[in-house]
Motif scaffolding. Structure first.
Motif, PDB file in Angstrom:
ATOM      1  N   ILE A 123      23.285   1.503 -12.215  1.00 34.19           N
ATOM      2  CA  ILE A 123      24.029   1.836 -13.011  1.00 34.19           C
ATOM      3  C   ILE A 123      25.247   1.027 -13.004  1.00 34.19           C
ATOM      4  O   ILE A 123      25.926   1.569 -13.631  1.00 34.19           O
ATOM      5  CB  ILE A 123      23.533   2.325 -13.823  1.00 34.19           C
ATOM      6  N   GLY A 124      25.648   1.043 -11.454  1.00 38.75           N
ATOM      7  CA  GLY A 124      26.233   1.555 -11.266  1.00 38.75           C
ATOM      8  C   GLY A 124      27.871  -0.177 -11.698  1.00 38.75           C
ATOM      9  O   GLY A 124      27.845  -1.008 -12.082  1.00 38.75           O
ATOM     10  N   GLU A 125      29.176   0.314 -11.256  1.00 36.71           N
ATOM     11  CA  GLU A 125      29.666  -0.673 -11.237  1.00 36.71           C
ATOM     12  C   GLU A 125      30.578  -2.038 -10.120  1.00 36.71           C
ATOM     13  O   GLU A 125      30.774  -3.197 -10.681  1.00 36.71           O
ATOM     14  CB  GLU A 125      31.301  -0.403 -11.654  1.00 36.71           C
ATOM     15  N   TRP A 126      29.768  -2.227  -9.122  1.00 32.75           N
ATOM     16  CA  TRP A 126      29.503  -3.136  -8.217  1.00 32.75           C
ATOM     17  C   TRP A 126      28.249  -4.093  -8.445  1.00 32.75           C
ATOM     18  O   TRP A 126      27.309  -3.271  -8.174  1.00 32.75           O
ATOM     19  CB  TRP A 126      29.978  -2.866  -7.044  1.00 32.75           C
ATOM     20  N   ARG A 127      28.752  -5.325  -8.933  1.00 29.54           N
ATOM     21  CA  ARG A 127      27.372  -5.986  -9.180  1.00 29.54           C
ATOM     22  C   ARG A 127      25.996  -6.434  -7.993  1.00 29.54           C
ATOM     23  O   ARG A 127      25.580  -6.153  -7.356  1.00 29.54           O
ATOM     24  CB  ARG A 127      27.943  -7.724  -9.271  1.00 29.54           C
ATOM     25  N   TRP A 128      27.434  -6.146  -6.301  1.00 29.53           N
ATOM     26  CA  TRP A 128      26.269  -6.862  -5.308  1.00 29.53           C
ATOM     27  C   TRP A 128      25.789  -5.125  -5.495  1.00 29.53           C
ATOM     28  O   TRP A 128      24.044  -5.718  -5.137  1.00 29.53           O
ATOM     29  CB  TRP A 128      27.263  -6.947  -4.038  1.00 29.53           C
ATOM     30  N   SER A 129      25.690  -4.248  -5.436  1.00 31.97           N
ATOM     31  CA  SER A 129      24.768  -2.986  -5.173  1.00 31.97           C
ATOM     32  C   SER A 129      23.965  -3.369  -6.178  1.00 31.97           C
ATOM     33  O   SER A 129      22.630  -2.757  -5.979  1.00 31.97           O
ATOM     34  CB  SER A 129      25.549  -1.385  -5.942  1.00 31.97           C
ATOM     35  N   ARG A 130      24.289  -3.414  -7.734  1.00 29.65           N
ATOM     36  CA  ARG A 130      22.912  -3.481  -8.974  1.00 29.65           C
ATOM     37  C   ARG A 130      21.703  -4.843  -8.504  1.00 29.65           C
ATOM     38  O   ARG A 130      21.184  -4.597  -8.168  1.00 29.65           O
ATOM     39  CB  ARG A 130      24.356  -4.676 -10.109  1.00 29.65           C
ATOM     40  N   TYR A 131      22.627  -5.771  -7.160  1.00 28.53           N
ATOM     41  CA  TYR A 131      21.863  -6.893  -7.633  1.00 28.53           C
ATOM     42  C   TYR A 131      20.960  -6.438  -6.426  1.00 28.53           C
ATOM     43  O   TYR A 131      19.149  -6.192  -5.991  1.00 28.53           O
ATOM     44  CB  TYR A 131      22.044  -8.194  -6.949  1.00 28.53           C
TER      45      TYR A 131
END
Length: 240
Positions: A51-59
């Motif tokens: 649910i974080g703000e960084w797209r790469w970590s969500r992926y």
């Protein structure tokens, strides 16, 4: 069944201990507890990343969850059994191999519990924390996670029950847990296979039932605590 318990009860409970290695239901519970404890920090990172703000970590977190939730635990055990000795260069004990596989497997499920616990909180909680100057990371750590952990507790206990049952397949690589003990008894007394495995089922049922009862108790306590904290409406009825 009584005869199986009378003659082999110690083997089912603690294996050959104290004259040999610890085994039986003691190793089952130890393996499940360590698996939950070690996988939970990974699960918190996965839940926050989902649910974080960084797209790469969500992926990356989403790929981890979907990959390991979609693979049977026995397959991960086989990978750990063959890969860990190559990576470390030494023979890895069967218990460590099984524990590593369980940690990876359970982190995917626990990560989703953490994500659901965080998303179940009112969005105003995060906005209020940010409004007083906390960064996103500090707001999550000091405001959101403590509240979410309380809400997750029944789900975590239920996942512990699932982990206990999942450990039943680690006997295939030689971990001396309770199913391994039942296999040994079956080899000693092949004409009593039905009684042996009924006793084994009773062991699993008793342990899982007691822990499930604990989860229901915790859920009732949390529900009553929330109702106690909910302010009454002007009409005297509790707000929903």
């Amino acid at each position: 069944m009584i005869e199986i318990i009378r003659h082999h009860g110690t083997l089912l409970l603690v294996g050959s201990w104290p004259n040999g290695p610890l085994g039986g239901i003691a190793v089952t519970l130890l393996l499940a507890a360590l698996g939950m404890i070690l996988s939970f920090p990974i699960a918190i990172l996965i839940g926050l990343a989902r649910i974080g703000e960084w797209r790469w970590s969500r992926y990356a977190a989403t790929a981890w969850v979907y990959a390991f939730r979609g693979i049977p635990l026995v397959m991960i055990i086989f990978w750990a059994y063959f890969v860990l000795p190559r990576v470390t260069g030494v023979a890895v004990p069967a218990f460590a191999t099984a524990l590593s596989a369980i940690v990876v497997y359970e982190s995917a499920f626990l990560g989703e519990i953490v994500r659901a616990g965080l998303q179940g909180l009112p969005p105003g909680q995060l906005e209020a924390a940010r409004s007083i100057g906390l960064s996103y990371r500090l707001a999550m750590w000091h405001v959101m996670l403590p509240q979410a952990l309380a809400n997750m507790l029944p789900s975590l206990v239920n996942q512990f029950v699932s982990t206990i049952k999942a450990t039943s397949i680690v006997y295939i690589i030689g971990v001396q847990e309770v199913t391994f003990a039942a296999q040994q008894i079956n080899s000693f007394e092949p004409d009593k296979a039905l009684q042996t495995f009924v006793v084994l089922a009773c062991f699993y049922f008793t342990v899982c039932y007691l822990i499930s009862a604990l989860a229901q108790y915790l859920e009732r306590r949390l529900r009553s605590r929330r109702q106690w904290r909910t302010p009454p409406t002007p009409t005297g009825q509790e707000a929903t």
